[in-house]
Enzyme design. Structure first.
Site, PDB file in Angstrom:
ATOM      1  N   ASP A  62       0.866  -1.226  -0.088  1.00  0.00           N
ATOM      2  CA  ASP A  62       0.020  -0.124   0.054  1.00  0.00           C
ATOM      3  C   ASP A  62       1.054   1.078   0.005  1.00  0.00           C
ATOM      4  OD1 ASP A  62      -1.528   2.222   0.505  1.00  0.00           O
ATOM      5  OD2 ASP A  62      -2.467   1.419   2.576  1.00  0.00           O
ATOM      6  N   VAL A  63       1.105   2.138  -1.137  1.00  0.00           N
ATOM      7  CA  VAL A  63       1.927   2.952  -1.178  1.00  0.00           C
ATOM      8  C   VAL A  63       1.828   4.318  -0.126  1.00  0.00           C
ATOM      9  CG1 VAL A  63       2.415   2.415  -3.610  1.00  0.00           C
ATOM     10  CG2 VAL A  63       0.724   4.307  -3.107  1.00  0.00           C
ATOM     11  N   ASN A  89       3.122   4.582 -10.352  1.00  0.00           N
ATOM     12  CA  ASN A  89       1.756   4.604 -11.124  1.00  0.00           C
ATOM     13  C   ASN A  89       0.537   4.510 -10.257  1.00  0.00           C
ATOM     14  OD1 ASN A  89       0.078   3.730 -13.964  1.00  0.00           O
ATOM     15  ND2 ASN A  89       0.034   1.987 -12.294  1.00  0.00           N
ATOM     16  N   SER A 141      -1.096  13.290 -14.617  1.00  0.00           N
ATOM     17  CA  SER A 141      -2.448  13.246 -15.221  1.00  0.00           C
ATOM     18  C   SER A 141      -2.532  14.627 -16.016  1.00  0.00           C
ATOM     19  CB  SER A 141      -3.465  13.123 -14.442  1.00  0.00           C
ATOM     20  OG  SER A 141      -4.748  13.593 -14.934  1.00  0.00           O
ATOM     21  N   TYR A 154      -8.291  14.800  -6.993  1.00  0.00           N
ATOM     22  CA  TYR A 154      -7.249  14.146  -7.859  1.00  0.00           C
ATOM     23  C   TYR A 154      -6.424  15.090  -8.478  1.00  0.00           C
ATOM     24  CZ  TYR A 154      -6.196  10.953 -11.838  1.00  0.00           C
ATOM     25  OH  TYR A 154      -5.653  10.092 -12.602  1.00  0.00           O
ATOM     26  N   LYS A 158      -2.261  15.368  -8.572  1.00  0.00           N
ATOM     27  CA  LYS A 158      -1.425  14.939  -9.672  1.00  0.00           C
ATOM     28  C   LYS A 158      -0.611  16.429  -9.722  1.00  0.00           C
ATOM     29  CE  LYS A 158      -2.716  10.978 -10.806  1.00  0.00           C
ATOM     30  NZ  LYS A 158      -1.642   9.769 -10.523  1.00  0.00           N
ATOM     31  N   ILE A 187      -7.138   8.048 -20.680  1.00  0.00           N
ATOM     32  CA  ILE A 187      -6.411   6.500 -21.366  1.00  0.00           C
ATOM     33  C   ILE A 187      -7.821   5.521 -21.139  1.00  0.00           C
ATOM     34  CG2 ILE A 187      -4.544   5.035 -20.981  1.00  0.00           C
ATOM     35  CD1 ILE A 187      -3.674   7.776 -21.908  1.00  0.00           C
TER      36      ILE A 187
HETATM   37  P1  NAI Z   1      -6.442   1.450 -12.355  1.00  0.00           P
HETATM   38  O1  NAI Z   1      -7.194   1.684 -11.673  1.00  0.00           O
HETATM   39  O2  NAI Z   1      -6.713   0.501 -13.727  1.00  0.00           O
HETATM   40  O3  NAI Z   1      -5.242   0.719 -11.646  1.00  0.00           O
HETATM   41  C1  NAI Z   1      -4.588   1.375 -10.548  1.00  0.00           C
HETATM   42  C2  NAI Z   1      -3.653   0.029  -9.827  1.00  0.00           C
HETATM   43  O4  NAI Z   1      -3.367   0.834  -8.635  1.00  0.00           O
HETATM   44  C3  NAI Z   1      -4.866  -1.026  -9.377  1.00  0.00           C
HETATM   45  O5  NAI Z   1      -4.086  -2.050  -9.820  1.00  0.00           O
HETATM   46  C4  NAI Z   1      -4.945  -0.792  -7.881  1.00  0.00           C
HETATM   47  O6  NAI Z   1      -4.971  -2.035  -7.244  1.00  0.00           O
HETATM   48  C5  NAI Z   1      -3.731  -0.098  -7.647  1.00  0.00           C
HETATM   49  N1  NAI Z   1      -3.785   0.677  -6.210  1.00  0.00           N
HETATM   50  C6  NAI Z   1      -4.553   1.548  -6.036  1.00  0.00           C
HETATM   51  N2  NAI Z   1      -4.347   1.971  -4.695  1.00  0.00           N
HETATM   52  C7  NAI Z   1      -3.152   1.358  -4.390  1.00  0.00           C
HETATM   53  C8  NAI Z   1      -2.220   1.655  -3.198  1.00  0.00           C
HETATM   54  N3  NAI Z   1      -2.653   2.509  -2.220  1.00  0.00           N
HETATM   55  N4  NAI Z   1      -1.009   0.998  -3.117  1.00  0.00           N
HETATM   56  C9  NAI Z   1      -0.689   0.385  -4.310  1.00  0.00           C
HETATM   57  N5  NAI Z   1      -1.521  -0.043  -5.352  1.00  0.00           N
HETATM   58  C10 NAI Z   1      -2.660   0.520  -5.472  1.00  0.00           C
HETATM   59  O7  NAI Z   1      -5.704   2.767 -12.976  1.00  0.00           O
HETATM   60  P2  NAI Z   1      -5.110   3.036 -14.297  1.00  0.00           P
HETATM   61  O8  NAI Z   1      -6.254   3.887 -15.307  1.00  0.00           O
HETATM   62  O9  NAI Z   1      -4.390   2.079 -14.793  1.00  0.00           O
HETATM   63  O10 NAI Z   1      -4.166   4.311 -13.739  1.00  0.00           O
HETATM   64  C11 NAI Z   1      -2.766   4.170 -13.459  1.00  0.00           C
HETATM   65  C12 NAI Z   1      -2.252   5.460 -13.285  1.00  0.00           C
HETATM   66  O11 NAI Z   1      -2.439   6.316 -14.367  1.00  0.00           O
HETATM   67  C13 NAI Z   1      -2.845   6.273 -12.006  1.00  0.00           C
HETATM   68  O12 NAI Z   1      -2.150   7.001 -11.183  1.00  0.00           O
HETATM   69  C14 NAI Z   1      -3.890   7.298 -12.838  1.00  0.00           C
HETATM   70  O13 NAI Z   1      -4.094   8.407 -11.930  1.00  0.00           O
HETATM   71  C15 NAI Z   1      -3.155   7.508 -13.925  1.00  0.00           C
HETATM   72  N6  NAI Z   1      -3.824   8.235 -15.045  1.00  0.00           N
HETATM   73  C16 NAI Z   1      -4.917   7.577 -15.597  1.00  0.00           C
HETATM   74  C17 NAI Z   1      -5.556   7.968 -16.774  1.00  0.00           C
HETATM   75  C18 NAI Z   1      -6.628   7.319 -17.219  1.00  0.00           C
HETATM   76  O14 NAI Z   1      -7.247   7.906 -18.131  1.00  0.00           O
HETATM   77  N7  NAI Z   1      -6.849   6.286 -16.919  1.00  0.00           N
HETATM   78  C19 NAI Z   1      -5.401   9.400 -17.208  1.00  0.00           C
HETATM   79  C20 NAI Z   1      -4.109  10.249 -16.420  1.00  0.00           C
HETATM   80  C21 NAI Z   1      -3.348   9.604 -15.564  1.00  0.00           C
END
Ligand code: NAI
Length: 246
Positions: A62-63, A89, A141, A154, A158, A187
């Protein structure tokens, strides 16, 4: 195999963008440790990567928990070697209009997205400073740059990640460590699949390249930023958004 013999930690590596980043870095030859609160998901992803010829392992992290973060970095050091690459990430959203936003939703998003990046970068920098090399990529982001309706927590987290990136880049550059951020636009992942079709179409109308981004778009950029191809780039925020923000 540009990243051969490198050890990378990708937080939030179980799914979405983190999974695709992990796949990309393993294809480039790195061993990737997938750190995620969802250990089962991270294990399944690591297994899939190993079955397709890559090298990956999974750890529960848990980061936002400083003890867990320290233990994971200590474990990687003992089990493998000091980390060469960290991709911050892991991230979440808890959207709502600011006037109605619950304090707990503010705290949770800031704790995971911003404090989590700080804690992991701090541990990474300690190991990297000893080796006098390393790269950190923070996933910020587009909304951290331009703000967004319903995302006070959020977007603040970011924007904070961008400030953290620039400060750390200045502090560790003399030790051979580079720190950059990517600010993706929208994304196509679980995070954006919750948007209804009308909202998605409206978003696409604002994107000159006329599509949502793909996790692969982000992963290729990460690969570039952690490789020697970007050896003169530090403290930068790469806007990866199909032209939505110029
Ligand atoms: P997602 O929700 O599909 O995946 C996020 C992952 O982070 C999951 O595997 C989750 O279990 C893990 N996670 C959540 N809380 C955590 C914690 N406390 N400690 C460790 N792991 C944890 O999200 P996605 O879309 O893949 O996003 C990844 C990154 O990209 C995020 O930082 C998000 O803010 C950023 N982002 C995403 C965009 C999008 O459109 N999907 C756009 C811009 C940025």
């Amino acid at each position: 195999m540009e990243l051969k013999d490198k050890v990378a930690l990708v937080t939030g590596g179980a799914q979405g963008i983190g999974r695709t980043i992990s796949e990309e870095l393993t294809r480039a030859g790195a061993h990737v440790v997938l750190g995620d609160v969802n250990l089962e998901g991270a294990q399944a992803t690591a297994e899939a990567i190993n079955n397709s010829g890559g090298s990956a392992s999974a750890v529960k992290i848990d980061v936002s928990n400083s003890t867990e973060v320290r233990e994971v970095f200590d474990f990687i050091l003992k089990d493998k070697k000091p980390v060469d690459i960290v991709v911050n990430n892991a991230g979440i959203t808890r959207d709502g209009l600011m006037v109605r936003m619950k304090e707990s939703d503010w705290d949770l998003v800031l704790d995971i997205n911003l404090k989590g990046s700080f804690l992991c970068s701090q541990q990474a920098a300690k190991q990297m400073m000893k080796q006098k090399s390393g790269t950190i990529v923070n996933i910020a982001s587009i909304v951290g740059v331009m703000g967004n309706f319903g995302q006070a927590n959020y977007s603040a987290s970011k924007a904070g990640v961008i400030g953290l990136t620039k400060t750390l880049a200045r502090e560790v550059a003399s030790r051979g460590i580079r720190v950059n951020a990517i600010a993706p636009g929208f994304i196509d992942t679980e995070m954006t699949r919750v948007l209804d079709e009308e909202v998605r179409q409206k978003l696409i109308e604002q994107i000159p390249l006329a599509r949502l981004g793909l996790p692969e778009d982000v992963a290729r950029c990460v690969n570039f930023l952690v490789s020697d191809k970007s050896s003169y780039i530090t403290g930068q925020v790469i806007n990866l958004n199909g032209g939505m923000l110029m």
